[in-house]
Motif scaffolding. Structure first.
Motif, PDB file in Angstrom:
ATOM      1  N   TRP A   1      -1.090   6.326  10.883  1.00  0.00           N
ATOM      2  CA  TRP A   1      -1.656   7.375  10.048  1.00  0.00           C
ATOM      3  C   TRP A   1      -2.434   8.345  10.921  1.00  0.00           C
ATOM      4  O   TRP A   1      -3.240   7.932  11.765  1.00  0.00           O
TER       5      TRP A   1
ATOM      6  N   LYS B   1     -10.487   9.002   2.366  1.00  0.00           N
ATOM      7  CA  LYS B   1     -11.501   8.003   2.717  1.00  0.00           C
ATOM      8  C   LYS B   1     -12.827   8.686   3.014  1.00  0.00           C
ATOM      9  O   LYS B   1     -12.876   9.871   3.351  1.00  0.00           O
TER      10      LYS B   1
ATOM     11  N   ILE C   1      -4.119   9.349   2.196  1.00  0.00           N
ATOM     12  CA  ILE C   1      -5.188   8.391   1.894  1.00  0.00           C
ATOM     13  C   ILE C   1      -6.516   9.133   2.051  1.00  0.00           C
ATOM     14  O   ILE C   1      -6.815   9.636   3.144  1.00  0.00           O
TER      15      ILE C   1
ATOM     16  N   ILE D   1      -4.022   6.846  -3.150  1.00  0.00           N
ATOM     17  CA  ILE D   1      -4.600   5.814  -2.281  1.00  0.00           C
ATOM     18  C   ILE D   1      -5.957   6.296  -1.789  1.00  0.00           C
ATOM     19  O   ILE D   1      -6.089   7.428  -1.296  1.00  0.00           O
TER      20      ILE D   1
ATOM     21  N   GLN E   1      -4.694  10.174   6.726  1.00  0.00           N
ATOM     22  CA  GLN E   1      -6.031   9.920   6.210  1.00  0.00           C
ATOM     23  C   GLN E   1      -6.782  11.253   6.181  1.00  0.00           C
ATOM     24  O   GLN E   1      -6.868  11.932   7.204  1.00  0.00           O
TER      25      GLN E   1
ATOM     26  N   ASP F   1      -9.655   4.938   0.415  1.00  0.00           N
ATOM     27  CA  ASP F   1     -10.382   3.944   1.195  1.00  0.00           C
ATOM     28  C   ASP F   1     -11.861   4.196   0.934  1.00  0.00           C
ATOM     29  O   ASP F   1     -12.394   5.245   1.317  1.00  0.00           O
TER      30      ASP F   1
ATOM     31  N   VAL G   1       0.866  -1.175   0.000  1.00  0.00           N
ATOM     32  CA  VAL G   1       0.000   0.000   0.000  1.00  0.00           C
ATOM     33  C   VAL G   1       0.903   1.226   0.000  1.00  0.00           C
ATOM     34  O   VAL G   1       1.578   1.507   1.002  1.00  0.00           O
TER      35      VAL G   1
END
Length: 362
Positions: A121, A185, A183, A206, A146, A208, A51
């Motif tokens: 994270w 999300k 990331i 990336i 995130q 989520d 990842v």
């Protein structure tokens, strides 16, 4: 007010997990076609996954949940110690409260304190600036950030923001200016392929998908609103937004026909190791655990969280072997039937789910 809201979130999320016990969700629409001679030896399985710059030894991570209150401190302590003991990556809850009120920081910094060498994270809302993002990463000495997008939750939240037009440009600034991976999300309402394409265009690598089926933050925010005392008051609630959004399965099926070069993570309603493998079979590189880990951390502490994570890692390896998948990549060649509501919703979006039922073995 922010600390009170965080405590409400913990209490109501834990209550939802009890209500979800034994309940079906979209992952039950994904059935592996059983091939009785496909299996391999569990010792020949490699469950590691890549990842971004990180290699996980198993395709799971503890997703962002909480922080900012005295109630959150022992939860994050238990989860951080479990993450350190098992090598499972961990995300914090939203650090925004600590940026606004530094006195709440210890419930976040405890994550790095008890997990000095693991993958950590930080987590922050998408409406924040690059300076906020840098501060969040610095606070946790985090390996990544995130950024959560939660427009449905913000709409329902009594004190929430309804100004969303700047989010994409703020995310772009953070991706360009931060020295760790980002990331993006959702918080339980899913990321569509169109949204992921927008994110890819501004440099996000990336995502989520964080679909529905687990903790429902629209319901949590509605439950935080006082019970209506009149017919007029009842119209002030957003009960009718609780069912809005996409499941993780919806998102993965959508993204399976996308050409975007993005690493896809999945979360939302993950109940057991089979759900992890189901998500990987649909293209997820790794899978986030939230509600299940919140519950075990609150009920059984560090030892329980360690035991559950190790058990999941073992069971995931055994399911790989059963299916004849030597790696996570091999799972994307397993044959699966997509049925039920997920198949119907896919057909409504012109997605051919029959192609998943007869795939070429790797």
């Amino acid at each position: 007010m922010a600390q009170s809201r965080k405590d409400d979130h913990i209490r109501l999320a834990a209550a939802q997990q009890e209500q979800l016990d034994g309940a079906n969700n979209a992952f039950d629409d994904i059935d592996f076609i059983h091939h009785a001679l496909a299996g391999i030896d569990a010792d020949d399985v490699d469950t590691s996954t890549r990842v971004g710059p990180w290699t996980f030894d198993s395709p799971i991570y503890i997703n962002g949940m909480t922080g900012g209150t005295d109630t959150a401190l022992p939860i994050n302590t238990a989860l951080a110690k479990a993450a350190a003991a098992t090598g499972v990556p961990m995300a914090s809850g939203s650090v925004g409260v600590a940026l606004d009120d530094p006195e709440t920081a210890p419930s976040f910094t405890v994550i790095r304190e008890h997990n000095p060498d693991g993958i950590v994270w930080a987590n922050l809302g998408a409406g924040r600036t690059l300076d906020h993002a840098k501060a969040a990463v610095d606070l946790l000495a985090a390996d990544g950030l995130q950024l959560h997008v939660n427009p449905i939750q913000e709409t329902v939240m009594p004190e929430g923001s309804r100004n969303f037009s700047s989010w994409l440009s703020l995310i772009e600034d953070i991706v360009a200016g931060l020295n760790v991976p980002v990331i993006v999300k959702e918080v339980g309402f899913g990321l569509s392929a169109k949204t992921v394409a927008q994110l890819h265009d501004i440099g996000v690598e990336i995502v989520d998908v964080a679909g529905s089926g687990g903790t429902n933050f629209a319901r949590i925010e509605n439950d935080r609103t006082p019970h209506p005392s009149s017919v007029i008051d009842a119209h002030a609630k957003f009960d009718w937004l609780e069912a809005m959004g996409l499941t993780a399965v919806d998102c993965l099926l959508d993204l399976a026909q996308s050409t975007q070069d993005v690493t896809v993570l999945a979360s939302g309603g993950v109940r057991n190791p089979l759900d992890v493998v189901r998500a990987q079979a649909l293209g997820a590189s790794a899978v986030g655990l939230a509600g299940v880990m919140l519950r075990v951390a609150m009920s059984d502490g560090v030892d329980g969280a360690i035991e559950v994570l190790n058990l999941w890692k073992t069971r995931i390896r055994q399911i790989y072997a059963l299916l004849g998948a030597r790696t996570g990549h091999g799972l994307t060649a397993t044959d699966v039937m997509v049925t039920g509501d997920s198949a119907q919703r896919a057909r409504a979006r012109n997605i051919d789910v029959t192609r998943f039922a007869d795939r070429v073995r790797i």
